[in-house]
Design a protein around this motif. Structure first.
Motif, PDB file in Angstrom:
ATOM      1  N   UNK A 114       0.809  -1.214   0.000  1.00 33.23           N
ATOM      2  CA  UNK A 114       0.000   0.000   0.000  1.00 33.23           C
ATOM      3  C   UNK A 114       0.852   1.280   0.000  1.00 33.23           C
ATOM      4  N   UNK A 115       1.996   1.211  -0.657  1.00 33.26           N
ATOM      5  CA  UNK A 115       2.854   2.395  -0.720  1.00 33.26           C
ATOM      6  C   UNK A 115       2.163   3.576  -1.397  1.00 33.26           C
ATOM      7  N   UNK A 116       1.261   3.293  -2.326  1.00 30.84           N
ATOM      8  CA  UNK A 116       0.514   4.385  -2.968  1.00 30.84           C
ATOM      9  C   UNK A 116      -0.338   5.124  -1.948  1.00 30.84           C
ATOM     10  N   UNK A 117      -1.007   4.374  -1.082  1.00 29.79           N
ATOM     11  CA  UNK A 117      -1.824   4.971  -0.030  1.00 29.79           C
ATOM     12  C   UNK A 117      -0.957   5.739   0.957  1.00 29.79           C
ATOM     13  N   UNK A 120       0.309   8.986  -0.613  1.00 26.19           N
ATOM     14  CA  UNK A 120      -0.756   9.978  -0.756  1.00 26.19           C
ATOM     15  C   UNK A 120      -1.133  10.606   0.577  1.00 26.19           C
ATOM     16  N   UNK A 121      -0.811   9.923   1.692  1.00 22.32           N
ATOM     17  CA  UNK A 121      -1.177  10.438   3.003  1.00 22.32           C
ATOM     18  C   UNK A 121      -0.253  11.509   3.534  1.00 22.32           C
ATOM     19  N   UNK A 122       0.854  11.744   2.850  1.00 18.76           N
ATOM     20  CA  UNK A 122       1.823  12.746   3.295  1.00 18.76           C
ATOM     21  C   UNK A 122       1.785  13.921   2.322  1.00 18.76           C
ATOM     22  N   UNK A 123       1.311  15.085   2.739  1.00 17.29           N
ATOM     23  CA  UNK A 123       1.241  16.235   1.839  1.00 17.29           C
ATOM     24  C   UNK A 123       2.598  16.542   1.190  1.00 17.29           C
ATOM     25  N   UNK A 124       2.604  16.663  -0.115  1.00 19.65           N
ATOM     26  CA  UNK A 124       3.818  17.021  -0.833  1.00 19.65           C
ATOM     27  C   UNK A 124       4.736  15.863  -1.178  1.00 19.65           C
ATOM     28  N   UNK A 125       4.399  14.633  -0.767  1.00 16.99           N
ATOM     29  CA  UNK A 125       5.280  13.490  -1.024  1.00 16.99           C
ATOM     30  C   UNK A 125       4.952  12.777  -2.333  1.00 16.99           C
ATOM     31  N   UNK A 126       3.751  12.955  -2.829  1.00 19.36           N
ATOM     32  CA  UNK A 126       3.307  12.210  -4.010  1.00 19.36           C
ATOM     33  C   UNK A 126       4.290  12.347  -5.173  1.00 19.36           C
ATOM     34  N   UNK A 127       4.665  11.191  -5.743  1.00 18.00           N
ATOM     35  CA  UNK A 127       5.556  11.160  -6.886  1.00 18.00           C
ATOM     36  C   UNK A 127       7.020  11.330  -6.572  1.00 18.00           C
ATOM     37  N   UNK A 128       7.393  11.417  -5.307  1.00 20.81           N
ATOM     38  CA  UNK A 128       8.787  11.688  -4.941  1.00 20.81           C
ATOM     39  C   UNK A 128       9.519  10.466  -4.390  1.00 20.81           C
ATOM     40  N   UNK A 129       8.807   9.351  -4.164  1.00 18.19           N
ATOM     41  CA  UNK A 129       9.438   8.153  -3.632  1.00 18.19           C
ATOM     42  C   UNK A 129       9.911   7.246  -4.767  1.00 18.19           C
ATOM     43  N   UNK A 130      11.036   6.588  -4.547  1.00 13.08           N
ATOM     44  CA  UNK A 130      11.533   5.595  -5.489  1.00 13.08           C
ATOM     45  C   UNK A 130      11.244   4.207  -4.924  1.00 13.08           C
ATOM     46  N   UNK A 131      10.192   3.587  -5.404  1.00 10.97           N
ATOM     47  CA  UNK A 131       9.766   2.297  -4.853  1.00 10.97           C
ATOM     48  C   UNK A 131      10.661   1.144  -5.268  1.00 10.97           C
ATOM     49  N   UNK A 132      11.580   1.391  -6.186  1.00  7.99           N
ATOM     50  CA  UNK A 132      12.506   0.341  -6.599  1.00  7.99           C
ATOM     51  C   UNK A 132      13.706   0.240  -5.667  1.00  7.99           C
ATOM     52  N   UNK A 133      13.818   1.195  -4.728  1.00  5.39           N
ATOM     53  CA  UNK A 133      14.932   1.181  -3.774  1.00  5.39           C
ATOM     54  C   UNK A 133      14.370   1.198  -2.353  1.00  5.39           C
ATOM     55  N   UNK A 134      14.162  -0.005  -1.804  1.00  3.82           N
ATOM     56  CA  UNK A 134      13.613  -0.167  -0.464  1.00  3.82           C
ATOM     57  C   UNK A 134      14.607  -0.966   0.376  1.00  3.82           C
TER      58      UNK A 134
END
Length: 312
Positions: A114-117, A120-134
């Protein structure tokens, strides 16, 4: 770049961060919704993710000295409150208790699902995470949780089987002051009360990893003394490193919180060492920059008063 006079190490200049909690993920089979905290830089894109598992009894508000440092160094840090937290105070006869170790892994997987959720729950974070590097990280019980996500196999006391519960979405791990192998080395208390420690197999871990161990960490769980917590390093395979913290007890100088009463070896310099080495490793293993990690390996291979770093 910042040079830290206490440790002699280097790191990036810190950036401003924001923290949001609780983000609530529905988890009907768990019996309790999963509460999550996210701490992230206020600027930057392509931000790698650290999935952090707390120690037994803690919660999403713990480990601020690490979480704040990692986030200010360019990482999105996600923490969940697991079922063993004192906030839940599950009764002794709760049927979930014997499988707390497994519920923790399922919590982490749910966050990844649920990384998308979460984003989206953090204002200003949308589109800034790299989900390929965890990177999975954890302290104590949380170290086992992080280890399972990269290949540690734990024999389920109920079924007698040791399943592969690793997750391909996790590229590496940081395990701090966590348990070694079980068997005859466990104390009677650990054998009777922590059955998920009876049989741990580290040989399937091939993902890169950093293990942090205190050379004074005399946990009442093993008859081997502090060396027990180095097993996650010595018994795993692949690209691995071990930071030994001189004089460090189980909380490594106070990583579980600012002015945490549970810290038995309070020492800001030890905390600084752990902060700086772990951030350097995160930046190295996610290929942001290798400079600080290479420098730490140079500085800490000699006679450093705070610790020693070795790699294989």
């Amino acid at each position: 770049m910042t040079t830290y006079p206490t440790t002699g190490l280097s790191g990036p200049a810190p950036t401003a961060t924001v923290s949001v909690k609780p983000l609530v993920l529905k988890a009907p089979q768990r019996g309790e919704d999963l509460h999550v905290r996210v701490t992230a830089p206020t600027t930057g894109t392509g931000l790698p993710v650290v999935l952090f598992a707390h120690g037994f009894g803690s919660d999403l508000d713990g480990y601020a000295p690490l979480v704040d440092h990692w986030a200010s160094g360019g990482f999105v840090v996600i923490q969940a409150t697991h079922l063993d937290s004192r906030r839940f105070a599950l009764p002794a006869d709760d049927p979930r208790r014997p499988r707390m170790w497994l519920h923790r892994v399922q919590d982490m997987r749910r966050v990844l699902d649920e990384l998308t959720t979460v984003e989206a729950g953090v204002p200003g974070l949308s589109g800034r995470m790299d989900r390929s590097r965890v990177v999975a990280a954890g302290h104590s019980f949380g170290g086992q949780t992080a280890g399972i996500l990269v290949g540690l196999r734990v024999t389920d006391p109920h079924t007698g089987t040791a399943e592969d519960l690793s997750d391909a979405r996790v590229m590496a791990s940081i395990r701090l002051a966590t348990a070694g192998k079980g068997g005859d080395e466990l104390t009677p208390f650990a054998h009777d009360n922590l059955p998920w420690l009876r049989d741990q197999d580290f040989s399937h871990i091939i993902a890169p990893g950093l293990v942090v161990a205190g050379d004074k960490d005399n946990l009442p769980l093993s008859t081997r003394g502090p060396a027990w917590t180095t097993d996650p390093y010595t018994l795993s395979r692949g690209d691995k490193s071990l930071l030994t913290v001189h004089g460090g007890e189980h909380f490594l100088g106070g990583i579980s919180g600012y002015r945490a009463a549970e810290t038995t070896d309070e020492n800001p310099d030890r905390v600084a060492l752990v902060q700086q080495v772990t951030l350097a490793y995160l930046r190295h293993v996610t290929a942001i920059d290798h400079t600080d990690w290479n420098y730490a390996r140079t500085v800490l291979t000699g006679n450093h008063p705070l610790g020693h770093l070795e790699s294989e």
